[in-house]
Design an enzyme around this catalytic site. Structure first.
Site, PDB file in Angstrom:
ATOM      1  N   ASP A  83     129.743 -14.009  31.187  1.00  0.00           N
ATOM      2  CA  ASP A  83     128.664 -13.083  30.884  1.00  0.00           C
ATOM      3  C   ASP A  83     127.811 -12.965  32.154  1.00  0.00           C
ATOM      4  OD1 ASP A  83     127.001 -11.299  29.661  1.00  0.00           O
ATOM      5  OD2 ASP A  83     126.808 -12.407  27.793  1.00  0.00           O
TER       6      ASP A  83
HETATM    7  C1  BGC Z   1     125.362  -9.248  27.738  1.00  0.00           C
HETATM    8  C2  BGC Z   1     126.791  -8.806  27.511  1.00  0.00           C
HETATM    9  C3  BGC Z   1     127.076  -7.553  28.294  1.00  0.00           C
HETATM   10  C4  BGC Z   1     126.798  -7.829  29.753  1.00  0.00           C
HETATM   11  C5  BGC Z   1     127.075  -6.638  30.637  1.00  0.00           C
HETATM   12  C6  BGC Z   1     125.008  -9.328  29.209  1.00  0.00           C
HETATM   13  O1  BGC Z   1     123.658  -9.527  29.420  1.00  0.00           O
HETATM   14  O2  BGC Z   1     125.159 -10.488  27.126  1.00  0.00           O
HETATM   15  O3  BGC Z   1     127.023  -8.593  26.163  1.00  0.00           O
HETATM   16  O4  BGC Z   1     128.395  -7.142  28.100  1.00  0.00           O
HETATM   17  O5  BGC Z   1     125.425  -8.169  29.895  1.00  0.00           O
HETATM   18  O6  BGC Z   1     126.186  -5.623  30.453  1.00  0.00           O
END
Ligand code: BGC
Length: 704
Positions: free
Chosen positions: A258
């Site tokens: 993430d």
């Molecule tokens: C979120 C994810 C997301 C990623 C990219 C993160 O902060 O937890 O779910 O896919 O950002 O935007």
């Protein structure tokens, strides 16, 4: 494509670049072209900041994406995979995922996602960071909006539908990403990014189930979650990322972190330096590093110093390149624009939204409305065109949004309005003139989604004020609730004659709500999460185990859970009314006893129930099949959903709901992590929701 040959020719730096994802937005296209000339990054995420779901995003023009791609392909021979958060729609949004789960209609959801993928691909996106498969039992957690609710079985069905819809049967659409692996939805107190405590037993029996379904449906990528579980950050957990995900679940795609989660290992206190964090994550099985550049900045040196082997890097690179190949990117790296069937997309969004609406009550058949009735609409959400789309809709085309008021006006000339917040205003008399009052209440999308947890999940005093004003006219009051989470309605539910839980229904909100309010279709949504009565009951979910004393308040209204309030939720999981009445016949089972050997060898028993539409309205009914394992080596839930059958039944007619119960349905992961069926008695319930109590018994016999 001969991936091995490509890897053989790559330098260590080129390999690490393939394991790195950085940001691309309109503002850095030129910079990116220069960068890619030199360094061919494996992936670019179309985003301008973290928490993408909380803002708007201007797509990067196709031409520009193709120009960057051309540099990657012609200069380095490896295409870039463009990723973006396409969660429940791209331009024309479907309802939020929680609402889609409420449809209990995986076929329809799959169709919806085929269109979502089509729209995204048209914008050059070949990889989305969805579906989010986190079991969510806590409405305070803002990201419950992105989930499929509290139930593993429903989660599995939705996971299959969404993955297949995104990827297409032949993987030619866009790659899906099952996230957040794992346990993010169990963050303590519903606080985003917080720790979770999950036993291995709960992990396998609840949290991993939907991920397994996604893997079995061929999901190409998985995103690891920010959280720690019992002291181990997932980002650096070899046990979770390799032993369980690949070893037990059989995943063979690649794992992405993430956002900046590799770097966060330092903050979490398990790594001291960037290098250490990168080594921990990659060694655990985390193949691609999102945003923080820790792999590319640290691992070359680490290999040279013998701290990590190049073989581990090769394994990750191989996984990434294989997925690019599977998506056809080596053969056809460029994005092409095609004309989209916009009306079809609107139609499916409308159907999804309509099927997601849950009718909670309908005293004296106040609904459906009649076109000659004068309806006085209250509540500013009735005019909203933005919040109805819900969180995680960065690319939404808001010109496509249909407000509730617009939807109603398109059906009837007798829609009037009263704004109770402006004293002495000229709409005041409308309340007295009308036949029925319709209150549209809800929450802003900005209090749902990532980093948007709420400690208070009840109606606000401003919302109660609107209800009080509506009651003053003494007319029947109908509520439409537009929330991204289940809220605790307390006794406010008593103020409504009819109530529809409408979630954030997406672009076609107004049309779908009007279709249902005016009876062009009967409501058919079912709660994918328990609706608590009081927020102090949270977490509250239906598939809890029985306790030693009589404190199972979810099921037993007399059970003692709290001194001050009932332990029973307002409405249970699976609940939802229609405009008609359904009578369930006797539950039939083709065998009431079966040997464990037969079960282990794949034999299933067949269960069916005839459902008769005894009212005067054609409607869909979702028959639900729950099981209870009456005695086992570990405690098992009081009820567990194991099947549902959504049947459209015309007034006066009957249909039969059918279920098959075998190894998959009767088994559970025991204390050794093995999936087993234990002999003994099982109850098989069929009914309308988790409170159903009609069942047949099935005995699974020992061999001796
Ligand atoms: C979120 C994810 C997301 C990623 C990219 C993160 O902060 O937890 O779910 O896919 O950002 O935007």
């Amino acid at each position: 494509m001969n991936i091995e040959k490509i890897i053989e020719k790559m330098t260590l730096r080129e390999k690490l670049l393939q394991l790195s994802q950085i940001m691309l937005s309109e503002s850095n296209v030129d910079e990116m072209k220069e960068l890619i000339e030199k360094d061919c990054y494996g992936s670019l995420i179309l985003a301008a900041f973290s928490t993408t779901g909380n803002g708007d995003f201007n797509s990067v023009e196709l031409e520009k994406l193709n120009e960057i791609q051309k540099i990657a392909v012609e200069k380095h021979g490896i295409p870039i995979i463009y990723g973006h958060d396409v969660i429940h729609g791209h331009k024309i949004n479907l309802p939020i995922p929680l609402a889609l789960a409420a449809t209990f209609n995986p076929k329809l959801v799959k169709k919806g996602y085929e269109y979502v993928a089509m729209e995204a691909k048209n914008d050059g996106i070949r990889w989305t960071f969805a579906p989010m498969l986190d079991i969510s039992r806590d409405p305070r957690w803002g990201r419950i909006v992105e989930s499929t609710g509290e139930d593993p079985y429903l989660g599995c069905k939705m996971a299959e539908a969404i993955v297949k819809g995104f990827q297409g049967e032949d993987n030619t659409n866009i790659a899906a990403c099952a996230k957040h692996y794992i346990g993010y939805g169990a963050s303590e107190g519903g606080r985003d990014y917080h720790k979770a405590e999950i036993s291995d037993y709960s992990l396998r029996n609840y949290y991993l189930r939907a991920f397994k379904a996604a893997v079995d449906s061929g999901v190409m990528t998985v995103m690891s979650s920010f959280n720690e579980i019992s002291g181990q950050p997932v980002t650096s957990s070899k046990y979770l990322l390799t032993d369980v995900l690949r070893g037990e679940l059989g995943f063979d795609g690649f794992v992405i972190s993430d956002w900046e989660a590799v770097k966060q290992l330092i903050r979490q206190g398990v790594a001291e330096t960037d290098e250490e964090a990168a080594i921990l994550a990659l060694s655990a099985g985390l193949d691609m590093d999102m945003i923080d550049n820790l792999y590319i900045d640290n691992l070359e040196k680490a290999v040279h110093n013998g701290k990590i082997s190049e073989e581990i890097i090769d394994i990750a690179v191989r996984r990434v390149l294989k997925i690019k190949d599977k998506l056809g990117l080596f053969d056809n790296p460029y994005a092409e624009y095609t004309e989209l069937p916009k009306q079809e997309i609107r139609d499916v969004a409308r159907k999804c939204a309509a099927e997601s609406l849950v009718l909670l009550k309908n005293d004296n058949n106040v609904l459906p409305l009649k076109k000659d009735e004068i309806i006085c609409v209250m509540g500013s959400m009735a005019f909203d065109t933005k919040n109805i789309i819900g969180s995680w809709a960065a690319d939404a085309d808001y010109s496509e949004s249909v407000s509730v008021y617009e939807g109603l006006e398109a059906k009837s000339e007798n829609i009037i309005h009263y704004n109770c917040h402006i004293p002495e205003n000229d709409t005041m008399r409308n309340l007295n003139q009308c036949d029925k009052v319709l209150i549209v209440l809800g929450e802003a999308k900005t209090v749902t989604g990532e980093a948007n947890s709420m400690a208070k999940t009840e109606l606000t005093s401003a919302q109660k004020f609107v209800i009080d004003r509506a009651k003053e006219a003494g007319k029947p009051v109908i509520g439409v609730l537009l929330f991204g989470r289940p809220i605790a309605l307390e006794n406010n539910v008593d103020y409504f004659d009819a109530l529809i839980y409408a979630w954030h229904p997406g672009a076609q909100a107004g049309n779908a709500i009007a279709d249902v309010l005016y009876g062009e279709m009967s409501p058919s949504g079912r709660l994918p999460v328990t609706l608590p009565k009081y927020s102090g009951q949270i977490p509250i979910y239906y598939n809890c185990p029985p306790s030693g004393r009589d404190v199972d308040g979810y099921y037993n209204p007399d059970a003692y859970n709290y001194c001050d309030v009932t332990g029973r939720p307002l409405y249970p999981f699976g609940y939802g009314l229609t405009y008609t009445t359904f009578e369930y016949g006797k539950i039939n089972i083709d065998e009431s006893s079966i040997s464990i050997d037969d079960i282990n060898n794949g034999k299933k028993v067949k269960v069916n129930v005839t459902i008769r539409n005894t009212g005067s309205f054609d409607a869909a009914e979702t028959a639900q099949c729950y099981i209870r394992d009456c005695k086992s080596s570990m405690t098992r839930p009081i009820k567990e959903l194991k099947g549902f059958d959504k049947l459209f039944v015309q007034a006066g007619e009957s249909k039969t709901a059918e279920f098959e119960i075998g190894f998959e349905e009767l088994g559970f992961y025991n204390s050794n992590g093995r999936f087993v069926v234990e002999p003994g008695e099982f109850k098989i319930y069929v009914g309308k929701d988790a409170w159903c109590d009609e069942y047949v018994s099935l005995r699974v016999n020992h061999l001796y």
